[in-house]
Write a protein that holds these residues in place. Structure first.
Motif, short mmCIF file in Angstrom:
data_model
loop_
_atom_site.label_atom_id
_atom_site.label_comp_id
_atom_site.label_asym_id
_atom_site.label_seq_id
_atom_site.Cartn_x
_atom_site.Cartn_y
_atom_site.Cartn_z
N PHE A 1 -4.71 -0.99 2.26
CA PHE A 1 -4.07 -1.74 3.33
C PHE A 1 -5.08 -2.65 4.05
CE2 PHE A 1 -2.31 -2.30 7.63
CZ PHE A 1 -1.10 -2.89 7.29
N HIS B 1 0.86 -1.19 0.00
CA HIS B 1 0.00 0.00 0.00
C HIS B 1 0.89 1.23 0.00
CE1 HIS B 1 -3.41 2.58 0.60
NE2 HIS B 1 -2.91 3.07 1.72
N ASP C 1 -4.20 6.64 4.19
CA ASP C 1 -2.80 6.28 3.98
C ASP C 1 -1.88 7.19 4.78
OD1 ASP C 1 -2.14 8.62 2.37
OD2 ASP C 1 -3.15 7.66 0.70
N ASP D 1 -0.43 -2.26 -5.90
CA ASP D 1 -0.80 -1.30 -4.87
C ASP D 1 -2.29 -1.44 -4.57
OD1 ASP D 1 -0.96 0.86 -3.14
OD2 ASP D 1 -1.04 2.36 -4.74
#
Length: 274
Positions: A91, A51, A180, A88
């Motif tokens: 998370f 992530h 993030d 990517d």
């Protein structure tokens, strides 16, 4: 289910074959077996879920994803005689185990702390990095720890151990959750929140290029990062652990650590209590 007449069923076979061929032509990867009998979701590739950004562990520079975790997993890919391919994703999908269990990736390398809760969802390699939680503030902030954060806004990253720690220990504070790391760090920098909690490695890296921020303190949480693998894929876990052990023995781990943190490691894989 209604039975399909035999002639019609036979007539369907060429059409199904063409459809399968079309899907393959669209770039669908088939799984493969790498060195040591390691099963991979795509032939010739070790697919890593992460992530972004989580600098210096993984971050995009130009059209490439680089970082400490990336370099370590490249060593694993080399051992397996394949290339690393990085995906990517959120998370939450990594931390829940969904990314590995649904076949989106072979492993997850995302600066991820080994916890008992996560061990129930997927397997971990041996620890490869010692971490702890830290508190990011604006330079000159009166906030030095959690003793005076009542009524303040504390930023955290979603689904992280830092979020868990802040929720438990930042008494009286308003916890603000970000998707993030970068959003959390910028919120501290621009004053949207009064402080932020995350892993020490990434916060120290941030203040290097943002001198208007500072790490006020660290909270000793005895955390270690591990590489996540789908439960039962013991061959891949073994390959990762063997690679980590070899990287310590031949000095490669220390070189990679120096490259990304600018100093020699004070902890090495293979001895979590040192």
């Amino acid at each position: 289910m209604a039975r399909v007449p035999q002639l019609k069923a036979l007539a369907l076979i060429p059409a199904l074959a063409l459809a399968a061929g079309a899907l393959a032509a669209c770039g669908g990867d088939e799984g493969g077996t790498a060195a040591g009998g390691v099963q991979l979701i795509a032939a010739g590739k070790l697919t890593t879920c992460t992530h972004l950004p989580y600098q210096p562990f993984q971050v995009k520079q130009g059209d490439k994803i680089v970082g400490f975790d990336v370099d370590l997993v490249d060593l694993v890919a080399k051992k397996l005689n394949v290339q690393q391919n990085i995906v990517d994703i959120a998370f939450e999908n990594i931390e829940s185990g969904e990314a590995m269990n649904s076949g989106q990736c072979d492993l997850a390398a995302a600066g991820m702390t080994i916890t008992d809760k996560r061990k129930q969802k997927f397997d971990f390699s041996e620890p490869y990095f010692e971490a702890t939680q830290a508190l990011l503030v604006k330079a000159g902030s009166p906030i030095k720890d959690f003793s005076n954060v009542a009524g303040k806004k504390i930023g955290v990253q979603s689904a992280t151990t830092g979020a868990d720690y802040a929720n438990e220990h930042a008494k009286g504070a308003e916890i603000v959750t970000f998707d993030d790391l970068a959003l959390e760090e910028q919120a501290v920098k621009n004053g949207t929140v009064d402080a932020g909690v995350n892993d020490n490695g990434v916060l120290y890296d941030f203040v290097k290029t943002n001198p208007d921020t500072a790490v006020a303190t660290e909270f000793k949480t005895n955390e270690f990062y591990g590489i996540g693998v789908k439960q039962g894929n013991s061959a891949l876990v073994t390959a990762i652990n063997d690679t980590l052990k070899a990287s310590v023995s031949d000095g490669t781990y220390a070189q990679i650590y120096q490259k990304w943190f600018g100093k020699a490691p004070t902890w090495l894989p293979g001895n979590p209590t040192q």
